[in-house]
Write a protein that holds these residues in place. Structure first.
Motif, PDB file in Angstrom:
ATOM      1  N   PRO A  97     -37.543  67.362  83.112  1.00 34.09           N
ATOM      2  CA  PRO A  97     -36.183  67.399  82.574  1.00 34.09           C
ATOM      3  C   PRO A  97     -35.712  66.010  82.164  1.00 34.09           C
ATOM      4  CG  PRO A  97     -36.098  67.398  84.955  1.00 34.09           C
ATOM      5  CD  PRO A  97     -37.561  67.436  84.589  1.00 34.09           C
ATOM      6  N   HIS A  98     -34.643  65.969  81.395  1.00 37.41           N
ATOM      7  CA  HIS A  98     -33.993  64.699  81.105  1.00 37.41           C
ATOM      8  C   HIS A  98     -33.490  64.060  82.403  1.00 37.41           C
ATOM      9  CE1 HIS A  98     -33.472  66.631  77.054  1.00 37.41           C
ATOM     10  NE2 HIS A  98     -33.835  65.418  76.679  1.00 37.41           N
ATOM     11  N   PHE A  99     -33.352  62.748  82.389  1.00 40.17           N
ATOM     12  CA  PHE A  99     -32.755  61.935  83.446  1.00 40.17           C
ATOM     13  C   PHE A  99     -33.670  61.699  84.657  1.00 40.17           C
ATOM     14  CE2 PHE A  99     -29.069  64.103  81.434  1.00 40.17           C
ATOM     15  CZ  PHE A  99     -28.430  62.995  80.929  1.00 40.17           C
ATOM     16  N   LEU A 100     -34.800  62.347  84.747  1.00 44.86           N
ATOM     17  CA  LEU A 100     -35.672  62.196  85.909  1.00 44.86           C
ATOM     18  C   LEU A 100     -36.811  61.232  85.589  1.00 44.86           C
ATOM     19  CD1 LEU A 100     -36.112  63.308  88.826  1.00 44.86           C
ATOM     20  CD2 LEU A 100     -37.743  64.920  87.808  1.00 44.86           C
ATOM     21  N   PRO A 101     -36.906  60.069  86.258  1.00 45.81           N
ATOM     22  CA  PRO A 101     -38.019  59.153  86.017  1.00 45.81           C
ATOM     23  C   PRO A 101     -39.361  59.809  86.345  1.00 45.81           C
ATOM     24  CG  PRO A 101     -36.271  58.062  87.257  1.00 45.81           C
ATOM     25  CD  PRO A 101     -35.950  59.526  87.245  1.00 45.81           C
ATOM     26  N   THR A 102     -40.409  59.382  85.656  1.00 49.21           N
ATOM     27  CA  THR A 102     -41.735  59.939  85.916  1.00 49.21           C
ATOM     28  C   THR A 102     -42.260  59.507  87.278  1.00 49.21           C
ATOM     29  OG1 THR A 102     -42.257  59.970  83.550  1.00 49.21           O
ATOM     30  CG2 THR A 102     -44.118  60.068  85.087  1.00 49.21           C
ATOM     31  N   ALA A 103     -42.092  58.229  87.618  1.00 52.34           N
ATOM     32  CA  ALA A 103     -42.643  57.694  88.866  1.00 52.34           C
ATOM     33  C   ALA A 103     -41.676  56.680  89.466  1.00 52.34           C
ATOM     34  CB  ALA A 103     -44.004  57.046  88.599  1.00 52.34           C
ATOM     35  N   PRO A 104     -41.821  56.379  90.766  1.00 52.19           N
ATOM     36  CA  PRO A 104     -40.933  55.398  91.402  1.00 52.19           C
ATOM     37  C   PRO A 104     -40.983  54.038  90.718  1.00 52.19           C
ATOM     38  CG  PRO A 104     -42.107  56.647  93.068  1.00 52.19           C
ATOM     39  CD  PRO A 104     -42.731  57.017  91.739  1.00 52.19           C
ATOM     40  N   ALA A 105     -39.795  53.468  90.524  1.00 50.00           N
ATOM     41  CA  ALA A 105     -39.662  52.126  89.957  1.00 50.00           C
ATOM     42  C   ALA A 105     -38.207  51.715  90.087  1.00 50.00           C
ATOM     43  CB  ALA A 105     -40.090  52.083  88.490  1.00 50.00           C
ATOM     44  N   GLY A 106     -37.978  50.432  90.278  1.00 51.00           N
ATOM     45  CA  GLY A 106     -36.614  49.935  90.354  1.00 51.00           C
ATOM     46  C   GLY A 106     -35.808  50.650  91.416  1.00 51.00           C
ATOM     47  N   GLN A 107     -34.694  51.252  91.002  1.00 53.25           N
ATOM     48  CA  GLN A 107     -33.790  51.932  91.922  1.00 53.25           C
ATOM     49  C   GLN A 107     -34.080  53.426  92.046  1.00 53.25           C
ATOM     50  OE1 GLN A 107     -31.511  50.283  93.924  1.00 53.25           O
ATOM     51  NE2 GLN A 107     -32.744  48.621  93.099  1.00 53.25           N
ATOM     52  N   HIS A 108     -35.285  53.832  91.639  1.00 52.86           N
ATOM     53  CA  HIS A 108     -35.652  55.245  91.701  1.00 52.86           C
ATOM     54  C   HIS A 108     -36.880  55.423  92.592  1.00 52.86           C
ATOM     55  CE1 HIS A 108     -32.852  55.953  88.391  1.00 52.86           C
ATOM     56  NE2 HIS A 108     -33.401  54.913  87.787  1.00 52.86           N
ATOM     57  N   ALA A 109     -36.729  56.202  93.648  1.00 59.30           N
ATOM     58  CA  ALA A 109     -37.838  56.449  94.575  1.00 59.30           C
ATOM     59  C   ALA A 109     -37.984  57.941  94.830  1.00 59.30           C
ATOM     60  CB  ALA A 109     -37.616  55.697  95.882  1.00 59.30           C
ATOM     61  N   ALA A 110     -37.063  58.523  95.585  1.00 58.22           N
ATOM     62  CA  ALA A 110     -37.130  59.952  95.880  1.00 58.22           C
ATOM     63  C   ALA A 110     -36.841  60.792  94.650  1.00 58.22           C
ATOM     64  CB  ALA A 110     -36.147  60.304  96.999  1.00 58.22           C
ATOM     65  N   GLN A 111     -35.912  60.312  93.806  1.00 55.71           N
ATOM     66  CA  GLN A 111     -35.517  61.076  92.632  1.00 55.71           C
ATOM     67  C   GLN A 111     -36.418  60.744  91.445  1.00 55.71           C
ATOM     68  OE1 GLN A 111     -33.050  63.521  92.556  1.00 55.71           O
ATOM     69  NE2 GLN A 111     -33.173  63.227  94.775  1.00 55.71           N
ATOM     70  N   THR A 112     -37.697  61.092  91.589  1.00 52.14           N
ATOM     71  CA  THR A 112     -38.671  60.932  90.522  1.00 52.14           C
ATOM     72  C   THR A 112     -39.552  62.174  90.476  1.00 52.14           C
ATOM     73  OG1 THR A 112     -40.453  59.919  91.834  1.00 52.14           O
ATOM     74  CG2 THR A 112     -38.742  58.444  90.997  1.00 52.14           C
ATOM     75  N   LEU A 113     -40.150  62.399  89.315  1.00 52.13           N
ATOM     76  CA  LEU A 113     -41.002  63.572  89.159  1.00 52.13           C
ATOM     77  C   LEU A 113     -42.229  63.488  90.055  1.00 52.13           C
ATOM     78  CD1 LEU A 113     -41.582  66.212  87.706  1.00 52.13           C
ATOM     79  CD2 LEU A 113     -42.593  64.892  85.825  1.00 52.13           C
ATOM     80  N   LEU A 114     -42.847  62.307  90.144  1.00 55.86           N
ATOM     81  CA  LEU A 114     -44.037  62.155  90.974  1.00 55.86           C
ATOM     82  C   LEU A 114     -43.741  62.488  92.434  1.00 55.86           C
ATOM     83  CD1 LEU A 114     -46.970  61.305  91.419  1.00 55.86           C
ATOM     84  CD2 LEU A 114     -46.177  58.943  91.611  1.00 55.86           C
ATOM     85  N   THR A 115     -42.651  61.966  92.964  1.00 55.52           N
ATOM     86  CA  THR A 115     -42.307  62.215  94.359  1.00 55.52           C
ATOM     87  C   THR A 115     -42.039  63.690  94.600  1.00 55.52           C
ATOM     88  OG1 THR A 115     -41.367  60.000  94.540  1.00 55.52           O
ATOM     89  CG2 THR A 115     -40.725  61.596  96.218  1.00 55.52           C
ATOM     90  N   ARG A 116     -41.322  64.319  93.689  1.00 51.80           N
ATOM     91  CA  ARG A 116     -41.060  65.758  93.815  1.00 51.80           C
ATOM     92  C   ARG A 116     -42.363  66.552  93.857  1.00 51.80           C
ATOM     93  NH1 ARG A 116     -36.047  67.497  89.820  1.00 51.80           N
ATOM     94  NH2 ARG A 116     -34.406  66.195  90.755  1.00 51.80           N
TER      95      ARG A 116
END
Length: 298
Positions: A97-116
């Motif tokens: 979906p839009h708005f979801l990073p592909t993988a952890p980076a910067g300020q995104h860890a749990a809310q990423t497609l890879l983690t999900r």
């Protein structure tokens, strides 16, 4: 590995790397304090390629990769779901979906497609074969078997993957016939992560054509012949038709954190390639649809 924990990332360890696990982490991530790594190691949050926790004083050469848990405070949840289009022992194909990073980076860890996916599928060694910007939706490929990753990644490295995107932007008469745009893209512009066209030998090329019209707006089919960062976004803006809701091109207009009201109208519609293991043609298509602007936006 504790695959129920969010935010796991991986980093490669060079062959015959010297020193301990802790020393390697300190050298690889100089901005992270030693006390933080010691705490993570003591908590079992740094593992080898097989998912087994490592000790700080172990030789780093005992593994080919380190898996470590990233943590980000006050991460904003992304309230949009992904769809698994295909899964086998080698590949996982997902409609992002839009708005979801592909993988952890910067300020995104749990809310990423890879983690999900690691949590959902119980595959801690899952890794992306390519990436989409968090603002872009559509088809993303992941490798489920580390031993096969290089075989599939070589397809992208050698440009043997046919990628088709779609975008909504204003109609322009120059697109009455298909357009091929070439330019040289280099890092630059108002943000550290933005790109810009500069003089010099072209290093990027995009084929563009209109496939539908709706008043002053058009649906474009985009085929990148190269894989430069933000290539489609920069090229569309350079031709005077920036993609609808683009927050960075041609000017910075990014929404506040947690504002999901302006999804970038860019979709990775289709990926096709000959499987490096079987030779068979594999084609994966997104089920998502872009949004036409309301009549008042015409």
């Amino acid at each position: 590995m504790k695959s129920d924990l969010p935010g796991w990332s991986r980093v490669g360890v060079p062959p015959r790397a010297p020193g301990t696990v802790l020393a390697f982490l300190r050298q690889r991530f100089p901005r992270v304090e030693e006390a933080v790594w010691r705490q993570r190691l003591a908590a079992g949050q740094v593992c080898n390629a097989a998912g087994k926790p490592l000790a700080a004083d172990m030789p780093v050469a005992v593994t080919t990769h380190l898996l470590y848990r990233r943590t980000v405070q006050q991460e904003v949840p992304v309230p949009f779901a992904h769809t698994v289009l295909h899964q086998d022992s080698a590949l996982v194909v997902v409609d992002k979906p839009h708005f979801l990073p592909t993988a952890p980076a910067g300020q995104h860890a749990a809310q990423t497609l890879l983690t999900r996916l690691q949590r959902q599928l119980g595959l801690p060694q899952l890794s992306p074969l390519h990436r989409l910007d968090k603002d872009t939706a559509g088809v993303v490929l992941f490798c489920a078997d580390p031993a096969l990753r290089d075989a599939y990644h070589s397809l992208f490295r050698n440009r043997q993957v046919d990628k088709v995107y779609e975008a909504v932007a204003r109609w322009h008469v120059r697109f009455a016939t298909p357009v091929v745009h070439r330019s040289r893209l280099e890092p630059g512009g108002p943000r550290f992560f933005t790109m810009m066209e500069v003089p010099g030998e072209p290093n990027s090329q995009t084929s563009m054509e209109v496939i539908a019209r709706h008043g002053a707006w058009a649906l474009y089919r985009l085929r990148p012949e190269s894989g430069r960062k933000h290539q489609l976004r920069v090229h569309m803006a350079a031709l005077g038709v920036p993609i609808r809701h683009d927050a960075f091109y041609p000017a910075i207009n990014d929404p506040p954190e947690g504002d999901f009201s302006r999804p970038l109208q860019l979709l990775a519609r289709r990926i096709a390639f000959n499987d490096p293991l079987t030779g068979a043609l594999r084609v994966f298509e997104s089920r998502r649809q872009l949004q036409w602007p309301p009549p008042e936006a015409a």
